[in-house]
Motif scaffolding. Structure first.
Motif, PDB file in Angstrom:
ATOM      1  N   ASP A  34       0.808  -1.214   0.000  1.00 25.08           N
ATOM      2  CA  ASP A  34       0.000   0.000   0.000  1.00 25.08           C
ATOM      3  C   ASP A  34       0.848   1.274   0.000  1.00 25.08           C
ATOM      4  O   ASP A  34       0.341   2.354  -0.285  1.00 25.08           O
ATOM      5  CB  ASP A  34      -0.921   0.038   1.228  1.00 25.08           C
ATOM      6  CG  ASP A  34      -2.038  -0.973   1.151  1.00 25.08           C
ATOM      7  OD1 ASP A  34      -2.533  -1.234   0.039  1.00 25.08           O
ATOM      8  OD2 ASP A  34      -2.421  -1.508   2.204  1.00 25.08           O
ATOM      9  N   ARG A  35       2.105   1.168   0.328  1.00 23.61           N
ATOM     10  CA  ARG A  35       2.966   2.352   0.445  1.00 23.61           C
ATOM     11  C   ARG A  35       3.295   2.936  -0.933  1.00 23.61           C
ATOM     12  O   ARG A  35       3.622   2.213  -1.856  1.00 23.61           O
ATOM     13  CB  ARG A  35       4.260   2.006   1.167  1.00 23.61           C
ATOM     14  CG  ARG A  35       4.044   1.544   2.581  1.00 23.61           C
ATOM     15  CD  ARG A  35       5.350   1.365   3.314  1.00 23.61           C
ATOM     16  NE  ARG A  35       5.196   0.568   4.508  1.00 23.61           N
ATOM     17  CZ  ARG A  35       4.556   0.936   5.603  1.00 23.61           C
ATOM     18  NH1 ARG A  35       3.973   2.109   5.653  1.00 23.61           N
ATOM     19  NH2 ARG A  35       4.476   0.144   6.635  1.00 23.61           N
ATOM     20  N   LEU A  36       3.215   4.250  -1.005  1.00 23.72           N
ATOM     21  CA  LEU A  36       3.612   4.946  -2.234  1.00 23.72           C
ATOM     22  C   LEU A  36       5.119   4.841  -2.410  1.00 23.72           C
ATOM     23  O   LEU A  36       5.860   4.892  -1.425  1.00 23.72           O
ATOM     24  CB  LEU A  36       3.251   6.428  -2.146  1.00 23.72           C
ATOM     25  CG  LEU A  36       1.775   6.779  -2.190  1.00 23.72           C
ATOM     26  CD1 LEU A  36       1.581   8.247  -1.857  1.00 23.72           C
ATOM     27  CD2 LEU A  36       1.197   6.463  -3.543  1.00 23.72           C
ATOM     28  N   PRO A  37       5.602   4.720  -3.636  1.00 21.68           N
ATOM     29  CA  PRO A  37       7.049   4.778  -3.849  1.00 21.68           C
ATOM     30  C   PRO A  37       7.588   6.106  -3.311  1.00 21.68           C
ATOM     31  O   PRO A  37       6.929   7.145  -3.426  1.00 21.68           O
ATOM     32  CB  PRO A  37       7.189   4.709  -5.374  1.00 21.68           C
ATOM     33  CG  PRO A  37       5.917   4.076  -5.854  1.00 21.68           C
ATOM     34  CD  PRO A  37       4.865   4.508  -4.877  1.00 21.68           C
ATOM     35  N   GLY A  38       8.761   6.079  -2.717  1.00 21.62           N
ATOM     36  CA  GLY A  38       9.331   7.255  -2.058  1.00 21.62           C
ATOM     37  C   GLY A  38       9.399   8.499  -2.919  1.00 21.62           C
ATOM     38  O   GLY A  38       9.049   9.593  -2.476  1.00 21.62           O
ATOM     39  N   ASP A  39       9.839   8.345  -4.175  1.00 19.95           N
ATOM     40  CA  ASP A  39       9.968   9.521  -5.030  1.00 19.95           C
ATOM     41  C   ASP A  39       8.603  10.095  -5.409  1.00 19.95           C
ATOM     42  O   ASP A  39       8.481  11.276  -5.703  1.00 19.95           O
ATOM     43  CB  ASP A  39      10.794   9.222  -6.279  1.00 19.95           C
ATOM     44  CG  ASP A  39      10.259   8.059  -7.090  1.00 19.95           C
ATOM     45  OD1 ASP A  39       9.489   7.255  -6.545  1.00 19.95           O
ATOM     46  OD2 ASP A  39      10.621   7.960  -8.278  1.00 19.95           O
ATOM     47  N   VAL A  40       7.561   9.283  -5.379  1.00 16.83           N
ATOM     48  CA  VAL A  40       6.202   9.751  -5.668  1.00 16.83           C
ATOM     49  C   VAL A  40       5.620  10.430  -4.423  1.00 16.83           C
ATOM     50  O   VAL A  40       4.994  11.485  -4.509  1.00 16.83           O
ATOM     51  CB  VAL A  40       5.307   8.584  -6.124  1.00 16.83           C
ATOM     52  CG1 VAL A  40       3.868   9.034  -6.273  1.00 16.83           C
ATOM     53  CG2 VAL A  40       5.842   7.989  -7.413  1.00 16.83           C
ATOM     54  N   ALA A  41       5.838   9.834  -3.276  1.00 19.95           N
ATOM     55  CA  ALA A  41       5.287  10.360  -2.021  1.00 19.95           C
ATOM     56  C   ALA A  41       5.729  11.791  -1.752  1.00 19.95           C
ATOM     57  O   ALA A  41       4.959  12.590  -1.214  1.00 19.95           O
ATOM     58  CB  ALA A  41       5.683   9.457  -0.858  1.00 19.95           C
ATOM     59  N   THR A  42       6.930  12.151  -2.164  1.00 19.96           N
ATOM     60  CA  THR A  42       7.420  13.507  -1.903  1.00 19.96           C
ATOM     61  C   THR A  42       6.646  14.572  -2.677  1.00 19.96           C
ATOM     62  O   THR A  42       6.665  15.735  -2.314  1.00 19.96           O
ATOM     63  CB  THR A  42       8.923  13.631  -2.239  1.00 19.96           C
ATOM     64  OG1 THR A  42       9.113  13.317  -3.615  1.00 19.96           O
ATOM     65  CG2 THR A  42       9.751  12.707  -1.370  1.00 19.96           C
ATOM     66  N   TYR A  43       5.956  14.163  -3.753  1.00 15.90           N
ATOM     67  CA  TYR A  43       5.206  15.122  -4.567  1.00 15.90           C
ATOM     68  C   TYR A  43       3.722  15.201  -4.218  1.00 15.90           C
ATOM     69  O   TYR A  43       3.003  15.999  -4.803  1.00 15.90           O
ATOM     70  CB  TYR A  43       5.356  14.777  -6.056  1.00 15.90           C
ATOM     71  CG  TYR A  43       6.752  15.043  -6.552  1.00 15.90           C
ATOM     72  CD1 TYR A  43       7.163  16.329  -6.870  1.00 15.90           C
ATOM     73  CD2 TYR A  43       7.657  14.005  -6.678  1.00 15.90           C
ATOM     74  CE1 TYR A  43       8.442  16.569  -7.309  1.00 15.90           C
ATOM     75  CE2 TYR A  43       8.949  14.237  -7.114  1.00 15.90           C
ATOM     76  CZ  TYR A  43       9.336  15.527  -7.423  1.00 15.90           C
ATOM     77  OH  TYR A  43      10.623  15.774  -7.853  1.00 15.90           O
ATOM     78  N   VAL A  44       3.253  14.394  -3.274  1.00 14.22           N
ATOM     79  CA  VAL A  44       1.841  14.424  -2.881  1.00 14.22           C
ATOM     80  C   VAL A  44       1.677  15.536  -1.849  1.00 14.22           C
ATOM     81  O   VAL A  44       2.094  15.404  -0.703  1.00 14.22           O
ATOM     82  CB  VAL A  44       1.380  13.064  -2.307  1.00 14.22           C
ATOM     83  CG1 VAL A  44      -0.058  13.142  -1.839  1.00 14.22           C
ATOM     84  CG2 VAL A  44       1.546  11.977  -3.360  1.00 14.22           C
ATOM     85  N   GLN A  45       1.082  16.650  -2.269  1.00 13.42           N
ATOM     86  CA  GLN A  45       0.963  17.825  -1.417  1.00 13.42           C
ATOM     87  C   GLN A  45      -0.376  17.907  -0.681  1.00 13.42           C
ATOM     88  O   GLN A  45      -0.457  18.494   0.379  1.00 13.42           O
ATOM     89  CB  GLN A  45       1.146  19.100  -2.249  1.00 13.42           C
ATOM     90  CG  GLN A  45       2.463  19.169  -2.977  1.00 13.42           C
ATOM     91  CD  GLN A  45       3.646  19.227  -2.028  1.00 13.42           C
ATOM     92  OE1 GLN A  45       3.624  19.958  -1.061  1.00 13.42           O
ATOM     93  NE2 GLN A  45       4.660  18.431  -2.305  1.00 13.42           N
ATOM     94  N   THR A  46      -1.428  17.347  -1.245  1.00 15.05           N
ATOM     95  CA  THR A  46      -2.762  17.524  -0.680  1.00 15.05           C
ATOM     96  C   THR A  46      -3.333  16.232  -0.100  1.00 15.05           C
ATOM     97  O   THR A  46      -4.528  16.121   0.098  1.00 15.05           O
ATOM     98  CB  THR A  46      -3.726  18.053  -1.755  1.00 15.05           C
ATOM     99  OG1 THR A  46      -3.649  17.207  -2.901  1.00 15.05           O
ATOM    100  CG2 THR A  46      -3.379  19.477  -2.135  1.00 15.05           C
TER     101      THR A  46
END
Length: 143
Positions: A34-46
């Motif tokens: 269920d975890r977002l890939p790290g490089d993607v998670a950094t761009y989730v702002q909302t």
């Protein structure tokens, strides 16, 4: 006296049966998938990345739902595995639609869908459907 008590218990049981909430993608224990890939998670702002739930894969797209932050109730997060082609679409209500760079279109409904998918739609999970294919092949995934 017993009859009245039985009637009271039956009335309470019937009343409560109509108050059961729909299942949510956020129910149950969160697992590693269920975890977002790290490089993607950094761009989730909302959205709250700590609540991400993997919904499935379609073509090159991995799809996740996360609880929203601020006025947003939830967000649909999509990624092809690169930060450059990842994004988030959020909603304050119960559904959201995302049009992706390759032409794919997805809809998420946090309450689940009432109607079955049409012939040209792909059910990705209980809460996510593909409405239009992208330029890549479309495959259904697990819930």
């Amino acid at each position: 006296m017993r009859r009245w008590m039985f009637a009271g218990v039956a009335l309470v049981a019937v009343s409560l049966s109509g108050c059961v909430a729909s299942p949510s993608p956020f129910d149950g224990r969160r697992v590693d998938a269920d975890r977002l890939p790290g490089d993607v998670a950094t761009y989730v702002q909302t959205g709250d990345v700590a609540t991400s739930r993997f919904q499935g894969t379609s073509g090159v797209w991995d799809l996740y739902l996360v609880h929203g932050t601020g006025p947003y109730g939830f967000c649909l997060v999509y990624t092809d595995g690169t930060a450059e082609r990842s994004g988030t679409t959020c909603a304050g209500g119960t559904w959201v639609r995302a049009s992706l760079p390759d032409g794919a279109e997805f809809e998420a409904n946090i309450s689940g869908f009432v109607n079955p998918p049409t012939d040209d739609q792909v059910q990705i999970s209980t809460w996510v459907r593909q409405l239009a294919p992208g330029r890549q092949s479309t495959t259904s995934a697990t819930e």
